[in-house]
Design a protein around this motif. Structure first.
Motif, short mmCIF file in Angstrom:
data_model
loop_
_atom_site.label_atom_id
_atom_site.label_comp_id
_atom_site.label_asym_id
_atom_site.label_seq_id
_atom_site.Cartn_x
_atom_site.Cartn_y
_atom_site.Cartn_z
N ASN A 123 0.82 -1.22 0.00
CA ASN A 123 0.00 0.00 0.00
C ASN A 123 0.85 1.26 0.00
N GLU A 124 2.06 1.14 0.54
CA GLU A 124 2.90 2.34 0.67
C GLU A 124 3.59 2.74 -0.63
N LEU A 125 3.44 1.92 -1.69
CA LEU A 125 4.14 2.18 -2.96
C LEU A 125 3.13 2.39 -4.09
N PRO A 126 2.65 3.63 -4.30
CA PRO A 126 1.58 3.86 -5.29
C PRO A 126 2.08 4.00 -6.73
N PHE A 127 3.38 4.24 -6.91
CA PHE A 127 3.94 4.49 -8.24
C PHE A 127 5.17 3.63 -8.48
N ALA A 128 5.46 3.41 -9.76
CA ALA A 128 6.74 2.85 -10.18
C ALA A 128 7.32 3.81 -11.21
N VAL A 129 8.64 3.68 -11.47
CA VAL A 129 9.31 4.66 -12.34
C VAL A 129 10.33 3.94 -13.23
N PHE A 130 10.53 4.47 -14.43
CA PHE A 130 11.64 4.00 -15.25
C PHE A 130 12.24 5.17 -16.01
N LYS A 131 13.49 5.00 -16.39
CA LYS A 131 14.23 6.03 -17.13
C LYS A 131 14.37 5.51 -18.55
N PRO A 132 13.91 6.25 -19.57
CA PRO A 132 13.97 5.74 -20.95
C PRO A 132 15.37 5.23 -21.35
N THR A 133 16.43 5.98 -20.96
CA THR A 133 17.76 5.52 -21.35
C THR A 133 18.27 4.37 -20.48
N GLY A 134 17.45 3.97 -19.50
CA GLY A 134 17.79 2.77 -18.72
C GLY A 134 17.39 1.50 -19.44
N ILE A 135 16.52 1.63 -20.47
CA ILE A 135 16.09 0.43 -21.20
C ILE A 135 16.32 0.56 -22.71
N GLY A 136 17.13 1.54 -23.10
CA GLY A 136 17.48 1.71 -24.52
C GLY A 136 18.60 2.72 -24.65
N ASP A 193 8.84 11.49 -25.49
CA ASP A 193 7.50 12.11 -25.41
C ASP A 193 6.52 11.42 -26.37
N ASP A 194 6.97 11.19 -27.60
CA ASP A 194 6.10 10.56 -28.61
C ASP A 194 5.68 9.16 -28.16
N LEU A 195 6.65 8.40 -27.65
CA LEU A 195 6.35 7.03 -27.24
C LEU A 195 5.43 7.01 -26.02
N MET A 196 5.67 7.89 -25.06
CA MET A 196 4.83 7.91 -23.86
C MET A 196 3.41 8.39 -24.18
N GLU A 197 3.30 9.27 -25.17
CA GLU A 197 1.98 9.71 -25.63
C GLU A 197 1.22 8.51 -26.21
N GLU A 198 1.94 7.71 -26.99
CA GLU A 198 1.36 6.48 -27.56
C GLU A 198 0.89 5.54 -26.45
N MET A 199 1.71 5.42 -25.39
CA MET A 199 1.36 4.53 -24.27
C MET A 199 0.14 5.06 -23.51
N MET A 200 0.06 6.36 -23.31
CA MET A 200 -1.12 6.95 -22.65
C MET A 200 -2.38 6.68 -23.46
N LYS A 205 -7.21 4.70 -20.95
CA LYS A 205 -8.59 4.85 -21.43
C LYS A 205 -9.57 5.01 -20.25
N GLU A 206 -9.46 4.10 -19.30
CA GLU A 206 -10.38 4.12 -18.16
C GLU A 206 -9.82 4.96 -17.01
N GLY A 207 -8.63 4.59 -16.55
CA GLY A 207 -7.99 5.36 -15.48
C GLY A 207 -6.68 5.94 -15.99
N VAL A 208 -5.92 6.53 -15.07
CA VAL A 208 -4.62 7.09 -15.45
C VAL A 208 -3.52 6.27 -14.78
N TYR A 209 -2.89 5.43 -15.59
CA TYR A 209 -1.81 4.58 -15.08
C TYR A 209 -0.45 4.97 -15.64
N ILE A 210 -0.44 5.60 -16.80
CA ILE A 210 0.83 5.94 -17.44
C ILE A 210 1.04 7.46 -17.41
N PHE A 211 2.19 7.86 -16.88
CA PHE A 211 2.54 9.28 -16.75
C PHE A 211 3.83 9.56 -17.51
N ASN A 212 3.92 10.75 -18.07
CA ASN A 212 5.19 11.23 -18.62
C ASN A 212 5.64 12.42 -17.79
#
Length: 400
Positions: A123-136, A193-200, A205-212
């Protein structure tokens, strides 16, 4: 009206710090207030690690323990639970930077997925995070941002990068954990930005799970957010906006000057503050379509957000609004927001000491370059130490 002085409550801010920890924090921030010392310290730290000198113990006992939760996610559990008891959430960030190979990127993906799953059980961890250059590779993001044609091999590489991002987003949606992508240098950010827009578009659609993340020291971000909002309304998705001021100002200005283009950075701190507060106000005015995550150490901006919430009669724990600061900094903001019932979280970095050093050095540099930040931290720590003089034994417990 918002009580203007809630961030002055040092008793709440430093409740979890022992006297020993307070003294260590005062020492570190007083060191970080001296530009020359920071510059020399960074040089010596890099040199010592390069020469494999035994400095990891010293780093761990000082700057690491101030700004990091531990070496593994399990190490972080006592810290996250202790903060959560004060209504303060955590965001675990495996802060290992500068990787280059496909194997390292696949390993990072696996780690980030496991952290989303870890967050889903806590319950104490509401978000996760990644760095784009950490995976490419940075260069692949840069080429796409600069509209440079990719070779066939690079096209395949980019497909693998996109697949990793997609996998993270799918995992976040499946486990109902919010996920945000960090922002980086402007010359790779366009592709992110373009890729995260695509992911959003796909997952919000229903809730907000993906943030840029939007860096408001860039003078074009208000217009960018407005344009994104218009697209979201037309195409039926919601925007997740993490807003920060930004962390690469010197590097951005130096590159723009060297290559002879107009810097993307606002001309001064005042202009940055105006941009940040304008983006934040715009998001808070459009909560039906935008969820906002306010990543700020600036008291004025945080007070402004609280005032807007009060004026709009919004609940303090409205899930569309989150506040966040970095672990080890601005406890006077985080803990006092949490105490008043707002959604507040600390970004809690962790990882092997040696691997986290680049992150730690950036923290030290930022504290030196942000005018007034270190001085404010120091004055509050000293105030709390003085306040405790009358209760000498209560906080002299062993370090937790």
């Amino acid at each position: 009206m918002i009580r203007r002085k809630i961030f002055n409550d040092t008793k709440t801010a430093f409740k979890l710090k022992s006297n020993v920890e307070l003294d260590r924090a005062m020492f570190l921030f007083s060191m970080m207030s001296k530009q020359r010392l920071v510059t020399a310290g960074i040089f010596l730290t890099k040199l010592s690690l390069k020469l494999h000198l035994p400095v990891e113990g010293l780093i761990k006992k000082t700057i690491f323990e101030q700004f990091c939760g531990g070496i593994t996610e399990e190490d972080c559990k006592p810290v996250t639970k202790e903060m959560y008891a004060e209504n303060l959430h955590s965001i675990l960030d495996y802060s290992v930077e500068g990787k280059k190979t496909e194997e390292e990127f696949d390993a990072a993906l696996k780690k980030k997925k496991s952290l989303i799953e870890f967050a889903a059980k806590s319950n104490e961890l509401p978000f996760a995070v990644f760095k784009p250059t950490g995976i490419g590779r940075f260069e692949i993001w840069e080429k796409l941002t600069e509209k440079i044609s990719l070779s066939d091999d690079e096209k395949e590489e980019w497909e693998r990068v996109k697949a990793r991002v997609e996998e993270l987003c799918e995992t976040a949606l499946k486990h109902k954990v919010r996920l945000y992508a960090d922002a980086e240098e402007s010359w790779m950010q366009g592709a992110a930005d373009d890729l995260m827009e695509e992911m959003m578009k796909k997952y919000n659609k229903e809730g907000v799970y993906i943030f840029n993340t939007f860096q408001c020291y860039r003078w074009d971000r208000l217009q960018y957010v407005k344009d994104l909002h218009e697209k979201a309304k037309k195409e039926g998705f919601k925007v997740g906006a993490k807003i920060v001021r930004g962390a690469y100002m010197e590097k951005e200005n130096a590159r723009a000057k060297k290559l002879g283009y107009v810097t993307p950075i606002c001309e001064n701190k005042e202009a940055t503050d105006v941009q940040f507060n304008s983006v934040m106000s715009y998001c808070l005015a459009n909560l039906d379509d935008i969820s906002v995550f306010i990543g700020s150490h600036n008291e004025v901006s945080n007070y402004l957000a609280l005032q807007i919430m009060e004026d709009k009669n919004l609940a303090q724990d409205d899930q569309r609004i989150w506040f966040s600061q970095l672990y080890g900094m601005s406890d006077h903001i985080s803990y006092n927001l949490a105490k008043k019932g707002y959604n507040a979280a600390k970004l809690l970095p962790f990882g092997p000491v040696r691997d986290v050093v680049p992150y730690l050095l950036r923290r030290a540099q930022e504290n030196t370059s942000v005018k007034g930040q270190t001085g404010r931290e120091l004055s509050l720590l000293r105030e709390e130490r003085k306040r405790r003089k009358g209760e000498p034994t209560k906080h002299d417990r062993e370090e937790h």
